[in-house]
Design an enzyme around this catalytic site. Sequence first.
Site, PDB file in Angstrom:
ATOM      1  N   SER A  19      41.250  48.696  33.419  1.00  0.00           N
ATOM      2  CA  SER A  19      42.512  47.957  33.447  1.00  0.00           C
ATOM      3  C   SER A  19      42.935  47.610  34.873  1.00  0.00           C
ATOM      4  O   SER A  19      42.260  46.861  35.556  1.00  0.00           O
ATOM      5  CB  SER A  19      43.585  48.778  32.729  1.00  0.00           C
ATOM      6  OG  SER A  19      44.779  48.058  32.596  1.00  0.00           O
ATOM      7  N   ASP A  25      46.190  41.541  35.086  1.00  0.00           N
ATOM      8  CA  ASP A  25      45.524  42.693  35.658  1.00  0.00           C
ATOM      9  C   ASP A  25      44.018  42.502  35.480  1.00  0.00           C
ATOM     10  O   ASP A  25      43.559  41.398  35.167  1.00  0.00           O
ATOM     11  CB  ASP A  25      46.017  43.988  35.009  1.00  0.00           C
ATOM     12  CG  ASP A  25      45.673  44.061  33.517  1.00  0.00           C
ATOM     13  OD1 ASP A  25      45.468  43.000  32.891  1.00  0.00           O
ATOM     14  OD2 ASP A  25      45.623  45.178  32.975  1.00  0.00           O
ATOM     15  N   ASP A  63      41.875  43.278  33.195  1.00  0.00           N
ATOM     16  CA  ASP A  63      41.290  42.923  31.892  1.00  0.00           C
ATOM     17  C   ASP A  63      42.211  42.081  31.007  1.00  0.00           C
ATOM     18  O   ASP A  63      41.890  41.817  29.857  1.00  0.00           O
ATOM     19  CB  ASP A  63      40.821  44.174  31.136  1.00  0.00           C
ATOM     20  CG  ASP A  63      41.946  45.178  30.881  1.00  0.00           C
ATOM     21  OD1 ASP A  63      43.130  44.807  30.992  1.00  0.00           O
ATOM     22  OD2 ASP A  63      41.636  46.346  30.574  1.00  0.00           O
ATOM     23  N   ASP A 101      45.129  42.480  29.469  1.00  0.00           N
ATOM     24  CA  ASP A 101      46.098  42.883  28.452  1.00  0.00           C
ATOM     25  C   ASP A 101      47.509  42.787  29.027  1.00  0.00           C
ATOM     26  O   ASP A 101      48.490  42.742  28.294  1.00  0.00           O
ATOM     27  CB  ASP A 101      45.809  44.281  27.894  1.00  0.00           C
ATOM     28  CG  ASP A 101      45.891  45.393  28.926  1.00  0.00           C
ATOM     29  OD1 ASP A 101      45.821  45.117  30.136  1.00  0.00           O
ATOM     30  OD2 ASP A 101      46.004  46.569  28.503  1.00  0.00           O
TER      31      ASP A 101
END
Length: 456
Positions: free
Chosen positions: A95, A238, A240, A242
């Site tokens: 993340s 960020d 990734d 999400d």
Amino acid sequence: MAKLFGTSGIRGLYPSEVSPSLGFKLGCVLAEVFEGECVLGMDGRVTSHILELAVACGLMSCGCKALRIGLTPLPTLAYAVKRSGAGFGVMVTASHNPPNYNGFKVYRSGGWELMPEDEELIEEKLASESYELKSWSDVGFYEDYSRVLAEYIGEVVDYVAEGRPLKGELKVVVDCANGPASLVTPKVLSALGVRVLAVNAQIDGFFPGREPEPRPDVLRELGLYVKGVGAALGLAHDGDADRVAVLNSDGSFVFNDRIIAYMAKRAIEEGLGKVVITTIDTSRCIDEVVERLGGEVVRTKLGKTHVELVKRSSVALAAEPWKIIDPRWGPWADGIMSSAKLVYDLAERGCSLKELLKDIPEYPQVRENFPCPHELKREVMRVVEEELEGAIGDVSEVWTYDGVRVNRRSGGWILIRASGTEPKIRLYAEAKSMEELREIVERGRGLIARALKLKA
């Protein structure tokens, strides 16, 4: 074996805490715990390729078919689990953590994050290495599933636009954080009819453009760029995707809680439900907006909004800062979907972001981190639990289900909690005036400093 699952999946330093060996064992265990095929994806970190291959080897060794997306945003992986009907999915990602970290995020069928009991079972089986390798004739295999990226893009556009084309051309800056959002977010927004200026859109696991966490201090240069090119807003993912952070046209950072409050308002007004699930670290502005519309706010631990979501009906929205779940779309946090909705609303209404958010209260906030070794977190938090209420004063309520949050009668509050993903103690605070905020924060900082000194 130490506890593996933190606030949001498994994360740690590579290779001392997260290694190819752990990836292989995790693949083996998951193939035994869940039924059906597994969707497999990864972010752009330097170590993600080797960890993805390790998980795939474990899955196939225990008889599971792996549907490989390859480089993908995390929301696309969750979507792919639901779309394909797979039994589960695994994303190799850390993340927003620094580049020397990596980890694993696991989804159940339907795109649901793991429940606490799932995490406990997986940890038990990993500790005992409770799995059986299949014979040569019963191993699983590996199949390309990269086509799901295009399918996701098309469905997001259809879901947001509902056949209503945008009017005019909005200019938007998208910072993809050198991650796989580069493959998706610019295409989604372009398909909606938006002029996209993409930055940090080359995938690079060293994150040369900026740190992968989209904090206000990290996004200062992006703010200057947004203002300089005359964009209507800036969006920053960020590592990734999400998560998404939002900047005004003047480059200023929009507090994440105001975006949650706006999305909650949007959902309630559309008749999608009355309950809004959020986390312990969020602003009172959400309560004020939701209650004004006759709704109810339910708070829970960070990383666990999905646990409350599965228990309740009539949920309009579930969210924590940067990460918003639209239950109609799916039970996963989706920074790309949130970006598309916000941009579409701006373009359709022909207004500025400040005008769009004019009904959402704005209170000064602080979010700070203090380095703390993992082994000292429990002792530091014990001191905080004993002393924070007395240190802050004017107390109306104290919440202790995820760290310690002291709410004041004045409406101000402070939360101190141990990070579930990094060696840090986190401080969050809000007040209705800068003067009160400074007072609360100084008291919290002082307590953390004393606790760290006592336990060092």
